[in-house]
Design a protein around this motif. Structure first.
Motif, PDB file in Angstrom:
ATOM      1  N   ASP A 166     -24.251  10.885  57.729  1.00 34.03           N
ATOM      2  CA  ASP A 166     -23.894  10.695  58.914  1.00 34.03           C
ATOM      3  C   ASP A 166     -24.588  11.301  60.035  1.00 34.03           C
ATOM      4  OD1 ASP A 166     -21.731   9.126  57.914  1.00 34.03           O
ATOM      5  OD2 ASP A 166     -20.490  10.796  57.616  1.00 34.03           O
ATOM      6  N   GLU A 167     -24.251  10.924  61.263  1.00 31.13           N
ATOM      7  CA  GLU A 167     -24.979  11.609  62.430  1.00 31.13           C
ATOM      8  C   GLU A 167     -24.249  12.352  63.115  1.00 31.13           C
ATOM      9  OE1 GLU A 167     -26.597   8.853  65.170  1.00 31.13           O
ATOM     10  OE2 GLU A 167     -27.420   7.567  63.963  1.00 31.13           O
ATOM     11  N   ALA A 221     -17.610  11.031  61.269  1.00 33.31           N
ATOM     12  CA  ALA A 221     -18.728  11.395  60.621  1.00 33.31           C
ATOM     13  C   ALA A 221     -18.239  12.855  59.938  1.00 33.31           C
ATOM     14  CB  ALA A 221     -19.861  11.912  61.758  1.00 33.31           C
ATOM     15  N   ARG A 239     -29.382  14.109  61.105  1.00 35.83           N
ATOM     16  CA  ARG A 239     -28.457  13.392  59.749  1.00 35.83           C
ATOM     17  C   ARG A 239     -27.995  14.508  58.815  1.00 35.83           C
ATOM     18  NH1 ARG A 239     -27.576   8.506  59.554  1.00 35.83           N
ATOM     19  NH2 ARG A 239     -29.354   7.957  60.902  1.00 35.83           N
ATOM     20  N   ASP A 249     -17.658  13.059  68.466  1.00 35.16           N
ATOM     21  CA  ASP A 249     -18.914  13.446  67.641  1.00 35.16           C
ATOM     22  C   ASP A 249     -18.637  14.602  66.974  1.00 35.16           C
ATOM     23  OD1 ASP A 249     -20.327  11.399  68.698  1.00 35.16           O
ATOM     24  OD2 ASP A 249     -21.684  12.744  70.216  1.00 35.16           O
TER      25      ASP A 249
END
Length: 395
Positions: A42-43, A73, A37, A303
């Motif tokens: 956020d991840e 993110a 995190r 991602d």
């Protein structure tokens, strides 16, 4: 460390100067790519080891762009970065990156940097004159490191002397991490300032980056974005390494003396400072543009992936006793300037600045020492510009 059901959170531990935090060390031992995190909540994926970072820095499936920037993110909440990174098309982002590097690379060629050495030496000498005249104790961060880095950047970018004070004020307004209104006002003012410089350079070209970009057919907005990015990136990295390098060399007087006696060894000392000066947190956030399987994990398209250019420099798989500061270390394949398609084009100039500052500073002030204990020094927080809050020294 977080429980098995919680993601480990970055940014919660106060950093210890020049030491890898227990959290980052544990993540590095856990695996080369860890789900975490971010400080923004956020991840994302953190790349922790040397071999994997080097591999991914050659992978063109990572870039600045995200198909939905507003919901992407983030590593940190930064209105400045939001405004600078608005590209949504991955292929267009790659083309922009390649074109920017093609235009800028000649400004940092080995020949050009060699030609700049006397000018860098003069900048450092003048800044040292003013710094020494203050008398001890004095703050080396504001008194030497920042003025040297800024002056060299202004010269190569093409900011005339009468405009530099105004630019410094605009950059300070933009550098605040959490004040969107300030950043938005600052962006308008800053881009108007650079657009005026572009007009001036088109009328009176110079041997500088703004002239080259303007003649390269880029829009005023693109020229401004690149110039501002170079200012922030160059200032942050060079000042941080200067600050930390002085701390390291002050703490190792025998190695410092050996480097001062041998210019070739000083060159190696600069490389070891570059490797050891930060122990995690030099993050380049990027996004995967397609699914990528590596080391047993699958990074999904969109991602967030965090390339940390300092933590892998303390990877025992790549460096013998990485916690030890050793200016004779060879080889020294640190990744402080990244690698591959993300390699810092300003690295040759930064190396010259660092070598010149360390050589002249400790030659003219051989008795230089920290005026406070090293564990009292603090990193700058809440701003994009880096280094220490202050670096008090005496001589």
């Amino acid at each position: 460390m977080a429980s098995p059901h919680e993601l480990p959170s970055l940014g919660l531990e106060p950093p210890v100067l020049l030491e890898v935090s227990p959290l980052l060390r544990e993540l590095q031992e856990r695996g080369p790519i860890c789900r975490v995190r971010t400080p923004a909540g956020d991840e994302g994926w953190l790349v922790t080891r040397h071999a994997e970072l080097k591999q991914l820095l050659h992978d063109e499936r990572f870039g600045h762009s995200h198909p939905d920037p507003a919901n992407a993110a983030q590593y940190v909440r930064s209105p400045f970065l939001d405004l600078m990174n608005t590209e949504t098309d991955a292929e267009a982002g790659r083309r922009t990156h390649t074109e920017s590097r093609r235009l800028l690379a000649p400004m940092f060629s080995a020949r050009r940097v060699r030609e700049m050495e006397p000018k860098v030496a003069a900048v450092v000498d003048g800044a040292l004159d003013r710094f020494i005249a203050q008398g001890p104790p004095a703050d080396l961060h504001d008194g030497l490191c920042v003025p040297v880095a800024l002056t060299v950047l202004h010269d190569i970018i093409g900011v005339p002397s009468p405009s530099r004070e105004q630019l410094a004020a605009l950059l300070a307004q933009m550098a605040v991490l959490d004040d969107r209104e300030s950043v938005e006002h600052g962006q308008r003012d800053l881009f108007a300032f650079v657009a005026e410089l572009v007009d001036r350079k088109r009328a009176e070209p110079g041997d500088d980056i703004i002239t080259r970009l303007a003649e390269g057919g880029l829009s005023d907005e693109r020229v401004a974005t690149l110039a501002v990015s170079l200012l922030f990136a160059g200032l942050d990295s060079v000042v941080t390494i200067m600050d930390h390098g002085v701390v390291l060399l002050a703490a190792h007087p025998e190695q410092r003396a050996a480097a001062l006696a041998d210019p070739d060894l000083m060159t190696h000392a600069v490389e070891e400072v570059l490797r050891a000066a930060k122990a995690g947190g030099s993050i380049l956030p990027r996004y995967a543009t397609e699914d990528i399987a590596i080391d047993g994990v699958t990074i999904r398209s969109g991602d967030l992936v965090m390339f940390d250019f300092s933590l892998p420099n303390f990877d025992e798989r790549a460096f013998d006793e990485p916690e030890r500061f050793d200016i004779t270390r060879a080889p020294n394949p640190h990744l402080s300037f990244a690698h591959g398609i993300w390699h810092c084009i300003g690295a040759p100039l930064a190396r010259i600045e660092l070598k010149t500052v360390f050589t002249q500073l400790f030659t003219r002030l051989p008795g230089l020492r920290l005026a406070v204990a090293a564990d009292e020094l603090r990193e700058r927080d809440g701003r994009l510009s880096g280094g220490l809050t202050e670096l008090p020294v005496a001589w």
